[in-house]
Design an enzyme around this catalytic site. Structure first.
Site, mmCIF file in Angstrom:
data_model
loop_
_atom_site.group_PDB
_atom_site.id
_atom_site.type_symbol
_atom_site.label_atom_id
_atom_site.label_comp_id
_atom_site.label_asym_id
_atom_site.label_seq_id
_atom_site.Cartn_x
_atom_site.Cartn_y
_atom_site.Cartn_z
ATOM 1 N N ASP A 46 0.810 -1.218 0.000
ATOM 2 C CA ASP A 46 0.000 0.000 0.000
ATOM 3 C C ASP A 46 0.843 1.268 0.000
ATOM 4 O OD1 ASP A 46 -1.866 -1.986 0.367
ATOM 5 O OD2 ASP A 46 -3.011 -0.908 1.880
ATOM 6 N N ARG A 88 -1.734 5.215 17.162
ATOM 7 C CA ARG A 88 -1.950 6.185 16.082
ATOM 8 C C ARG A 88 -1.616 7.619 16.467
ATOM 9 N NH1 ARG A 88 -0.934 1.976 13.702
ATOM 10 N NH2 ARG A 88 -2.492 0.994 12.360
ATOM 11 N N ASP A 116 -8.584 4.403 11.610
ATOM 12 C CA ASP A 116 -7.261 5.006 11.655
ATOM 13 C C ASP A 116 -7.193 6.357 10.957
ATOM 14 O OD1 ASP A 116 -6.132 3.083 13.214
ATOM 15 O OD2 ASP A 116 -5.233 1.962 11.567
ATOM 16 N N SER A 166 -5.155 -8.928 7.299
ATOM 17 C CA SER A 166 -4.630 -7.587 7.504
ATOM 18 C C SER A 166 -4.163 -7.526 8.954
ATOM 19 C CB SER A 166 -5.714 -6.538 7.239
ATOM 20 O OG SER A 166 -5.259 -5.254 7.578
#
Length: 405
Positions: A18, A98, A127, A182
Site C-alpha cells: 500500500d 496512532r 485510523d 490484515s
C-alpha cells in the site's frame, strides 16, 4: 488538491504494498517531494528494508525512528492507569499507537518544511480519523492527503497492477509465509482482520496466531510472577527493574508462553460499521489485572468507583482518536492524581490463558486494615452496633415508599 499545490509531503511509510504504491502515486499525482517516516513501535519486523525501498523510489529524506520507549511510557502506561478497555474487551492496541505516529508526522513536517502529511488508512476504518484528528490538533494548518479517499485503486489486484506497471518491487513474503490477514503489530498487541474473519461465525484458524500458544497447549504448571508498581506504572518483574518497553516486551513473552491475551471481538467502529477483529495482547492482559489488584489495596473506595465511571468515556476518546484533546487531558490529570498512592507489588499465577491474582501488598499506601476487617474479635476497632443507625438512615426512603404501598 491540484498538482503543484503541495511541494513536500511526509508519508507514513512501511515499505509494504500500500505505502509503496502511495509513494509513487504522490510523486505522480502531486508532483511533490516525498519524505518517508517509518516508526519502530515494537512491531518486531526489520525496518531497514523500508529505507532501501524509499531510496530506490528517489526519496532523499528518510526517517526511521525508534519510538518504543516513548510509545509505552507516554501512551500505553497513561492509558493503563485508567484501566482502559473498550466495549468490555478491546485493550486498544492499535488505537493508542496512532496518535504517536501522527504526532511524529507533524514534527517531521516541521523539521523538513513539508506542507502536508499522507497516510495509508482506508476510508472505511478508524485510523484515518485517529491520524487526522491528531494532526489537526497539533498543526491546524497542515494539509492531509488520504489516497484511499482519492484514487480508484480500491482492490489488491489494482494495487498490484499499478506496482507492476511502475516497476515497484513488492515483498510478498517476510518469513517464508504470507498471512492472508490484515495485520497490525506493536509492543502492546497484534491484530488480525479480513479474510475468513469477515464472517463472525467462523472460528479463527490455529495457524493465525503469532504471539501466543493455544491455552490448551500451554504448560501444565502455572508460572508465578510479581510485578512492582510505582505511582500506577509497572517498574519491575520479579524484582528486576526494566524500562517501560523492556517490561512490556517481557510480559508479552511470558504471557504468550502461557496462552494469555487472545480475544475475538465484534466492535463498533467510529465511522458507523461493525467490524470483527482478533487480537493478541498478552502483556496488556496481565498488566490490566495486576493494576486493578494494586488499586484495590491502595485506592479510596469513591476514588476507585469514580475512575470506573470515567473509564468508558476515556476508552471511547482513545478509540475514536481524541488523544490530544482538552477532555482527555483533563481526565488524565484526574486519573494521574489518584495514582500517587498506587505503589506496591502484585503476585500473579499465569495458567493456560488465565491470569489469577494470588497476592498484593503495599508497604506505604495500603488501606487494608486487618484489625478492622477481621472476622475475629477486633478489640474495639469497629463497633458493630453502629451499623444499626447506618442501615436505618439508608432505609428511610425505602420504608416511606413501602408504607405508601
Amino acid at each position: 488538491m491540484a498538482q503543484g499545490a503541495i511541494k513536500k509531503v511526509v508519508l507514513a511509510y512501511s515499505g509494504g504494498l500500500d505505502t509503496s504504491v502511495i509513494l509513487k502515486w504522490l510523486q505522480e499525482q502531486y508532483g511533490c517531494e516525498v519524505v518517508t517516516f517509518t516508526a519502530d513501535i515494537g512491531q518486531g519486523e526489520e525496518l531497514e528494508p523500508a529505507r532501501t525501498k524509499a531510496q530506490a523510489a528517489g526519496v532523499k529524506e528518510i526517517y526511521i525512528d525508534d519510538l518504543r520507549e516513548e510509545f509505552v511510557s507516554d501512551f500505553v502506561f497513561p492509558m493503563f492507569r485508567a484501566n482502559t478497555i473498550y466495549e468490555g474487551e478491546y485493550l486498544l492496541g492499535t488505537s493508542i499507537a496512532r496518535p504517536l505516529i501522527a504526532k511524529r508526522l507533524i514534527e517531521i513536517a516541521a523539521e523538513t518544511g513539508a506542507d502536508a502529511i499522507a497516510h495509508g488508512a482506508t476510508g472505511k476504518g478508524n485510523d484515518q480519523v485517529r491520524f487526522e484528528l491528531t494532526a489537526y490538533a497539533l498543526n491546524p494548518e497542515i494539509k492531509i492527503i488520504a489516497p484511499w479517499r482519492e484514487w480508484d485503486l480500491l482492490s489488491r489486484e489494482k494495487l498490484m497492477a499499478y506496482a507492476e506497471s511502475r516497476g515497484i518491487a513488492v515483498e510478498m513474503k517476510r518469513d517464508g509465509t504470507k498471512s492472508p490477514y490484515s495485520m497490525d503489530a506493536n509492543l502492546l498487541h497484534i491484530s488480525y482482520e479480513g479474510y475468513d474473519l469477515e464472517d463472525p461465525w467462523v472460528e479463527p484458524g490455529s495457524d493465525m496466531w503469532r504471539w501466543s500458544v493455544a491455552p490448551e497447549q500451554a504448560p501444565d504448571q502455572p508460572t508465578t510472577i510479581e510485578i512492582s508498581f510505582e505511582q500506577g506504572d509497572p517498574v519491575a518483574i520479579d524484582g528486576k527493574r526494566l524500562s517501560p518497553a523492556e517490561l512490556l516486551a517481557e510480559l508479552n513473552r511470558i504471557g504468550g508462553a502461557n496462552g494469555i491475551g487472545r480475544s475475538d471481538i465484534v466492535e463498533n467502529r467510529y465511522v458507523g460499521m461493525k467490524s470483527r477483529g482478533c487480537y493478541e495482547t498478552p502483556g496488556g492482559t496481565i498488566l490490566l489485572k495486576a493494576h486493578r489488584a494494586i488499586e484495590s489495596l491502595t485506592l479510596d473506595r469513591e476514588a476507585a468507583h469514580l475512575k470506573d465511571e470515567l473509564m468508558p468515556r476515556y476508552a471511547s476518546l482513545v478509540y475514536n482518536g481524541y488523544w490530544f484533546t482538552p477532555e482527555r487531558k483533563m481526565m488524565q490529570a484526574a486519573i494521574d492524581e489518584t495514582q500517587k498512592v498506587v505503589n506496591g507489588e502484585v503476585r500473579l499465577k499465569l495458567y493456560k490463558g488465565n491470569v489469577m491474582v494470588v497476592g498484593r501488598k503495599s508497604e506505604s499506601n495500603s488501606l487494608f486494615d486487618a484489625s478492622i476487617a477481621t472476622f475475629e474479635e477486633d478489640a474495639g476497632a469497629y463497633d458493630q452496633g453502629d451499623a444499626t443507625g447506618f442501615i436505618r438512615l439508608n432505609a428511610l426512603r425505602l420504608r416511606v415508599a413501602g408504607r405508601r404501598k
